[in-house]
Write a protein that holds these residues in place. Structure first.
Motif, mmCIF file in Angstrom:
data_model
loop_
_atom_site.group_PDB
_atom_site.id
_atom_site.type_symbol
_atom_site.label_atom_id
_atom_site.label_comp_id
_atom_site.label_asym_id
_atom_site.label_seq_id
_atom_site.Cartn_x
_atom_site.Cartn_y
_atom_site.Cartn_z
ATOM 1 N N THR A 167 0.822 -1.221 0.000
ATOM 2 C CA THR A 167 0.000 0.000 0.000
ATOM 3 C C THR A 167 0.852 1.265 0.000
ATOM 4 N N GLY A 168 2.079 1.163 0.503
ATOM 5 C CA GLY A 168 2.954 2.335 0.507
ATOM 6 C C GLY A 168 3.341 2.802 -0.882
ATOM 7 N N PHE A 169 3.225 1.903 -1.882
ATOM 8 C CA PHE A 169 3.583 2.264 -3.255
ATOM 9 C C PHE A 169 2.364 2.609 -4.118
ATOM 10 N N THR A 170 1.181 2.612 -3.521
ATOM 11 C CA THR A 170 -0.021 2.895 -4.293
ATOM 12 C C THR A 170 0.102 4.235 -5.007
ATOM 13 N N GLY A 171 -0.090 4.215 -6.322
ATOM 14 C CA GLY A 171 -0.033 5.436 -7.109
ATOM 15 C C GLY A 171 1.359 5.917 -7.442
ATOM 16 N N ARG A 172 2.390 5.187 -6.998
ATOM 17 C CA ARG A 172 3.773 5.630 -7.259
ATOM 18 C C ARG A 172 4.309 5.147 -8.598
ATOM 19 N N PHE A 173 3.833 3.991 -9.075
ATOM 20 C CA PHE A 173 4.403 3.417 -10.293
ATOM 21 C C PHE A 173 3.755 4.006 -11.537
ATOM 22 N N SER A 174 4.588 4.512 -12.440
ATOM 23 C CA SER A 174 4.097 5.028 -13.712
ATOM 24 C C SER A 174 3.788 3.904 -14.687
ATOM 25 N N ARG A 175 4.541 2.802 -14.616
ATOM 26 C CA ARG A 175 4.337 1.664 -15.505
ATOM 27 C C ARG A 175 4.632 0.368 -14.758
ATOM 28 N N ASP A 176 3.890 -0.667 -15.119
ATOM 29 C CA ASP A 176 4.173 -2.029 -14.657
ATOM 30 C C ASP A 176 4.100 -2.927 -15.883
ATOM 31 N N TYR A 177 5.250 -3.244 -16.451
ATOM 32 C CA TYR A 177 5.302 -4.066 -17.661
ATOM 33 C C TYR A 177 5.440 -5.537 -17.295
ATOM 34 N N MET A 178 4.566 -6.356 -17.853
ATOM 35 C CA MET A 178 4.724 -7.811 -17.785
ATOM 36 C C MET A 178 5.181 -8.220 -19.181
ATOM 37 N N LEU A 179 6.465 -8.381 -19.367
ATOM 38 C CA LEU A 179 7.040 -8.517 -20.708
ATOM 39 C C LEU A 179 6.715 -9.882 -21.319
ATOM 40 N N PRO A 180 6.074 -9.895 -22.494
ATOM 41 C CA PRO A 180 5.750 -11.167 -23.148
ATOM 42 C C PRO A 180 6.892 -11.635 -24.049
ATOM 43 N N GLU A 181 6.709 -12.790 -24.663
ATOM 44 C CA GLU A 181 7.651 -13.246 -25.684
ATOM 45 C C GLU A 181 7.562 -12.320 -26.898
ATOM 46 N N LEU A 182 8.591 -12.351 -27.717
ATOM 47 C CA LEU A 182 8.582 -11.580 -28.959
ATOM 48 C C LEU A 182 7.529 -12.151 -29.906
ATOM 49 N N SER A 183 6.988 -11.284 -30.762
ATOM 50 C CA SER A 183 6.045 -11.743 -31.785
ATOM 51 C C SER A 183 6.793 -12.561 -32.831
#
Length: 486
Positions: A167-183
């Protein structure tokens, strides 16, 4: 600035463009980058820094071992920082002091990227690490307008539980990438200039083993045949793909390693539900299996494939977990049973095609690869403005009039509000003849559908297609695999 000379970088344009947009903000940015080991998380951040930043600092946590302590992690952090900047090597007492020293090296006149890599290793020995990082962000890093701080790691669950869901980081992250495999089209770039000279089948044979994992594709030698590339990577003791399964499923990359391996071994034989897995392993329904499945899914190894029911339009009540990672499937089905022979250097074959069951295994690998890249089929289906609501394998079983059971298994069912595209995926060395139409027609007759929904058969293939199939008009779309590499 740290040495950032990278090999030829492939793909990730959408992510790099999005990262570059962070510089247009008036404030600093905190981002997370998660995903499967070898998927290229750190490499992408380095490439982003190489293209757009003036300064770059990268600090990676030390791999856990029996002697590892928080003190060693702190000392390594300070040494790594000093090696890249003019900071002191004087030890610090805690992570807040370490982050303060890092902050002292950030020049407000320069665009700066800081990568805290394998953050679960770095912070895993101090329960206060997440709180110290949050305080450092609020008190130090957030003040810099030209700063991007990235936290990366292969243990996605640790990042989520200790940082993203904190909860201390709520609203702090500009992006959260879950990186997939390449196309698929990005994967083809690893063949470089040889791409135009190499047969599509060879590329798909390699991709059916590696999937779209960049680190594995870096091992491909475009000057060698697919057979030789696979032999070197998988069937030699020094091969990257021979060794990597044990490296991934190692205690340093998370908990419940034995259970994870057992689950993957079971799913290599076919999809199963969480309830079926719970029963197989004799586990109590206490959430343990759910937590492990979630970790494997976040790590990119599993998909729950809970598509829509074409009869009701509702989400399927019970999803089946599928082993989506092509490398893991191939390793468990074809390499692991021969591990002792390979280690002894006694595993020999005249050609891959001569190996027992090779064509069947590679057919399933190709099917899995296409299902993982289902969205690459969409441009070839001429959907117009229709919205894709679901794209997943489909299975059903129902009672027949004589009391038996009649099943239907569709490789891939792509659904829009009014149409279900029944996708048959074929890979054959021999010609694909008109019998494929009969197989699909039987499936069409067994798919229950709601009123006003159309069924359209689609064929995706790698190999030679008979003229009868092409000329019959049975399939509403016939997609040769080579079109997916463009």
């Amino acid at each position: 600035m740290a040495n950032r000379n990278l090999a030829h970088f492939v793909g990730r344009k959408e992510y790099l463009d999005d990262l570059e947009s962070l510089w247009r903000k008036a404030t600093s940015s905190l981002i997370a980058c998660r995903g499967r080991r070898r998927i290229g998380k750190s490499t992408m951040i380095r490439e982003f820094a190489r293209r757009t930043a003036d300064a770059y600092i990268e600090i990676e946590g030390l791999p856990p071992d029996r002697e590892m302590t928080n003190r060693r992690q702190l000392d390594h952090f300070i040494k790594s920082l000093a090696d890249q900047t003019a900071s002191s090597k004087e030890p610090v007492d805690n992570w807040l002091e370490a982050f303060h020293r890092l902050d002292d090296q950030i020049d407000d006149s320069k665009r700066t990227v800081v990568l805290l890599d394998e953050v679960s290793w770095m912070g895993g020995y101090d329960i206060d690490y997440p709180g110290r990082l949050r305080t450092a962000w609020e008190s130090y890093f957030h003040r810099h307008a030209k700063l991007v701080v990235a936290v990366c790691g292969s243990v996605s669950t640790w990042i989520r539980e200790n940082i993203l869901d904190n909860t201390g980081f709520t609203g702090r992250f500009s992006r959260d990438y879950m990186l997939p495999e390449l196309s698929l089209s990005e994967c083809a770039e690893f063949w470089r200039q040889a791409r135009s000279r190499v047969q599509t089948k060879e590329i798909f044979d390699v991709l059916s083993v590696t999937g779209g994992v960049p680190r594995y594709l870096e091992e491909v030698d475009p000057g060698l045949s697919a057979e030789e590339n696979i032999r070197r990577m998988c069937f030699m003791p020094s091969g990257e793909l021979f060794k990597d399964f044990d490296a991934i499923f190692n205690p340093i990359f998370g908990t419940e390693i034995d259970l994870k391996r057992k689950i993957l071994e079971k799913l290599a034989d076919g999809p199963l539900s969480a309830a079926e897995l719970t029963e197989l392993f004799g586990l109590d329904r206490n959430g343990r299996i759910s937590a492990v499945l979630r970790e494997l899914k976040e790590g990119g190894f599993l998909s729950d494939d809970a598509g829509l029911n074409p009869e009701t339009g509702a989400r399927a009540r019970v999803g089946k977990y599928r082993l989506r990672d092509n490398y893991t499937r191939f390793y468990l089905k074809y390499v692991a049973p021969r591990k002792a022979q390979i280690e002894a250097g006694t595993f020999r074959f005249a050609s891959l095609a001569s190996l027992p069951g090779w064509e069947a295994v590679m057919g399933l690998q190709f099917e899995n690869l296409i299902v993982n890249n289902a969205m690459s089929l969409i441009p070839h289906l001429h959907l117009g403005n229709a919205i894709v609501e679901s794209a997943a394998p489909y299975r059903n079983a129902r009672k027949t009039a004589d009391g038996g059971r009649e099943g239907c298994q569709v490789d891939l069912l792509i659904q829009t509000p009014m149409t279900a595209y029944v996708v048959e995926i074929k890979r054959k060395r021999r010609e694909i003849d008109e019998s494929v139409a009969g197989e699909v027609q039987k499936k069409l007759s067994r798919i229950p559908r709601r009123k006003n929904m159309s069924l359209r058969p689609v064929l995706v293939y790698d190999g030679e297609l008979s003229m009868q199939v092409e000329g019959s008009g049975f399939f509403d779309a016939v997609i040769p695999a080579e079109k997916l590499l463009v």
